[in-house]
Design an enzyme around this catalytic site. Structure first.
Site, PDB file in Angstrom:
ATOM      1  N   SER A   1       0.798  -1.221   0.000  1.00  0.00           N
ATOM      2  CA  SER A   1       0.000   0.000   0.000  1.00  0.00           C
ATOM      3  C   SER A   1       0.833   1.275   0.000  1.00  0.00           C
ATOM      4  O   SER A   1       0.350   2.319  -0.411  1.00  0.00           O
ATOM      5  CB  SER A   1      -0.965  -0.010   1.186  1.00  0.00           C
ATOM      6  OG  SER A   1      -0.286  -0.323   2.380  1.00  0.00           O
TER       7      SER A   1
ATOM      8  N   HIS B   1      -5.447  -3.455  -1.715  1.00  0.00           N
ATOM      9  CA  HIS B   1      -5.223  -2.459  -2.774  1.00  0.00           C
ATOM     10  C   HIS B   1      -5.255  -3.070  -4.174  1.00  0.00           C
ATOM     11  O   HIS B   1      -5.097  -2.360  -5.158  1.00  0.00           O
ATOM     12  CB  HIS B   1      -3.906  -1.716  -2.546  1.00  0.00           C
ATOM     13  CG  HIS B   1      -4.012  -0.676  -1.479  1.00  0.00           C
ATOM     14  ND1 HIS B   1      -4.501   0.587  -1.728  1.00  0.00           N
ATOM     15  CD2 HIS B   1      -3.738  -0.719  -0.160  1.00  0.00           C
ATOM     16  CE1 HIS B   1      -4.502   1.284  -0.604  1.00  0.00           C
ATOM     17  NE2 HIS B   1      -4.040   0.511   0.363  1.00  0.00           N
TER      18      HIS B   1
ATOM     19  N   LYS C   1     -12.142   0.296   0.039  1.00  0.00           N
ATOM     20  CA  LYS C   1     -11.276   1.087  -0.842  1.00  0.00           C
ATOM     21  C   LYS C   1     -11.936   1.210  -2.217  1.00  0.00           C
ATOM     22  O   LYS C   1     -12.859   1.981  -2.367  1.00  0.00           O
ATOM     23  CB  LYS C   1      -9.888   0.462  -0.867  1.00  0.00           C
ATOM     24  CG  LYS C   1      -9.226   0.697   0.491  1.00  0.00           C
ATOM     25  CD  LYS C   1      -7.865   0.085   0.655  1.00  0.00           C
ATOM     26  CE  LYS C   1      -7.308   0.523   2.006  1.00  0.00           C
ATOM     27  NZ  LYS C   1      -6.467  -0.470   2.639  1.00  0.00           N
TER      28      LYS C   1
HETATM   29  C1  LIG Z   1      -6.470  -0.700   4.068  1.00  0.00           C
HETATM   30  C2  LIG Z   1      -5.937  -2.034   4.303  1.00  0.00           C
HETATM   31  C3  LIG Z   1      -6.560  -2.898   5.199  1.00  0.00           C
HETATM   32  C4  LIG Z   1      -7.727  -2.449   6.028  1.00  0.00           C
HETATM   33  O1  LIG Z   1      -8.893  -2.405   5.299  1.00  0.00           O
HETATM   34  P1  LIG Z   1     -10.167  -1.656   5.896  1.00  0.00           P
HETATM   35  O2  LIG Z   1     -11.297  -2.243   5.149  1.00  0.00           O
HETATM   36  O3  LIG Z   1      -9.981  -0.203   5.653  1.00  0.00           O
HETATM   37  O4  LIG Z   1     -10.215  -1.978   7.348  1.00  0.00           O
HETATM   38  C5  LIG Z   1      -6.064  -4.164   5.345  1.00  0.00           C
HETATM   39  N1  LIG Z   1      -4.975  -4.574   4.650  1.00  0.00           N
HETATM   40  C6  LIG Z   1      -4.346  -3.771   3.778  1.00  0.00           C
HETATM   41  C7  LIG Z   1      -3.174  -4.286   3.019  1.00  0.00           C
HETATM   42  C8  LIG Z   1      -4.795  -2.471   3.577  1.00  0.00           C
HETATM   43  O5  LIG Z   1      -4.174  -1.680   2.726  1.00  0.00           O
END
Ligand SMILES: *Cc1c(COP(=O)(O)O)cnc(C)c1O
Length: 395
Positions: free
Chosen positions: A184, A212, A243
């Site tokens: 990320s 992502h 996301k």
């Molecule tokens: C953003 C993210 C999460 C968390 O996801 P949410 O749905 O916002 O809790 C978990 N793992 C990775 C790799 C992320 O980038």
């Protein structure tokens, strides 16, 4: 004697952040998350969200959310194992499994608690968790909740991974390799074909957190596993619905056995209320949309390619990103924060990402291009980068 309720031990730490120039207030978004938004009373081009496809304020998703509220109410009223498991939750799991081309899916309330719940449920004492050193915080926290032993391998380094596997293969019941699908903070893609090969050679299981990659990579956003054509060879694939999908939630895709077990031992499912109907309605609409058109993912990639070309032409270091995540690496923490502040003054919001989210000395402006940006907005953002970069003697 000092009064502990004054929280002086925290005040000292906060002063430490201020001394390092990394203290900040939370930004306040006044209105929906859009390509151009009102932030702290100012209209800015938003290069900070994970709203890759522009779904967070999409009329079709909003309509689906409202319809779900009309029919099912605002809350599910309980955890999934009691009566909080509505037919729409079950349908969403089935639809996501179809979309991901896997046997089964279990949906959680967020990507974070999907990792927190799943890792500890599938490992125990006598197992070994083998984690890429740059894995996301929720994987690290998830692994901490497990009684298994933990070790790391060097970022995306297959020699390092192989030596860990070789050294430990006879010492543990199960080994679980965990990696982000897309990292990320850098936007690079995990070498999944090589990871799978090593996992198969040493009898380890694989766990890919594709937060992502979901909605971004693969056919119409089916993710990193689809991008590499590895269906059926990754044991656990995590995706987020917060996301690219634009709403909130997380899920794990894999075997039906995995789902059966998580419905008994996935602690966030047992002890935290399920997703509200509005979220489920909007997510279902998002997945239906992705299954019927590549319009959104196509636009996302067009915009990402365009922006990356323009930024690197200016001479900025954008690292090794292979995805729409575009880190503009500044290095020094305080300088990175200052760059971000100067960009806001020039109408562009890009949050500064510094230690401890990324290693010390690799502070960056993490630009998130979305399908919702126009070429004009991207051009104006590039112009602001040029101006601030020159003013700060970085270019
Ligand atoms: C953003 C993210 C999460 C968390 O996801 P949410 O749905 O916002 O809790 C978990 N793992 C990775 C790799 C992320 O980038």
């Amino acid at each position: 004697m000092s009064n502990v309720h004054e929280l002086n031990f925290l005040k000292e730490k906060i002063q430490g952040l201020k001394d390092q120039g990394v203290y900040r207030e939370l930004p306040v978004l006044e209105g929906p998350n859009e390509a151009e938004s009102m932030l702290n009373g100012k209209k800015v081009i938003n290069l900070s969200s994970n709203n890759y496809l522009g779904f967070a304020n999409h009329p079709k998703l909003k309509k689906a959310a409202i319809e779900a509220v009309e029919k099912y109410g605002v809350g599910s009223g309980a955890v999934r194992t009691i009566v909080g498991n509505m037919d729409i939750h079950e349908e969403l799991d089935r639809k996501l499994a179809e979309f991901k081309r896997e046997e089964a899916v279990m949906t959680f309330q967020s990507g974070f608690n999907c990792n927190a719940g799943t890792i500890q449920a599938i490992t125990e004492k006598g197992d070994l968790i083998i984690s890429d050193e740059l894995n996301h915080a929720s994987i690290i926290d998830g692994a901490r909740l497990s009684k298994a032993d933990k070790t790391i391998y060097k970022h995306a380094d297959m020699n390092s991974l192989e030596s860990v596997l070789k050294e430990n293969k006879d010492k543990y019941r199960n080994m679980l390799i965990i990696t982000d699908g897309v990292f990320s903070m850098d936007g690079d893609i995990a070498p999944l074909p090589e990871i799978v090969e090593l996992a198969e050679k040493y009898g380890a299981m694989t766990y890919v957190d594709d937060a992502h990659g979901s909605g971004v990579l693969g056919e119409s956003g089916r993710g990193t596993v689809d991008h590499f054509g590895l269906h059926g060879r990754i044991d656990f694939t995590i995706g987020t619905l917060s996301k690219a999908i634009g709403v909130v939630g997380g899920y794990v895709a894999g075997k039906k056995t995995m789902r059966d077990w998580l419905s008994h031992r996935g602690r966030p499912l047992l002890f935290s209320t399920s997703l509200p109907p509005a979220a489920v309605g909007a997510i279902t609409e998002a997945i239906n949309t992705l299954m019927s058109t590549t319009e959104y993912t196509d636009r996302l990639w067009d915009n990402a390619k365009y922006f990356k070309e323009q930024i690197s032409k200016l001479g900025f270091d954008i690292g090794n990103s292979e995805t729409p995540i575009t880190p503009v690496i500044i290095g020094d923490e305080a300088k990175t924060m200052e760059f971000s502040k100067n960009l806001i003054d020039n109408g562009v919001f890009v949050s500064a990402i510094v230690f401890p989210t990324v290693p010390k000395g690799t502070g960056r402006l993490r630009c998130m291009v979305t399908a919702g940006h126009t070429k004009d907005q991207l051009d104006r953002a590039v112009e602001a980068f040029k101006k601030v970069g020159e003013e700060m003697n970085i270019l």
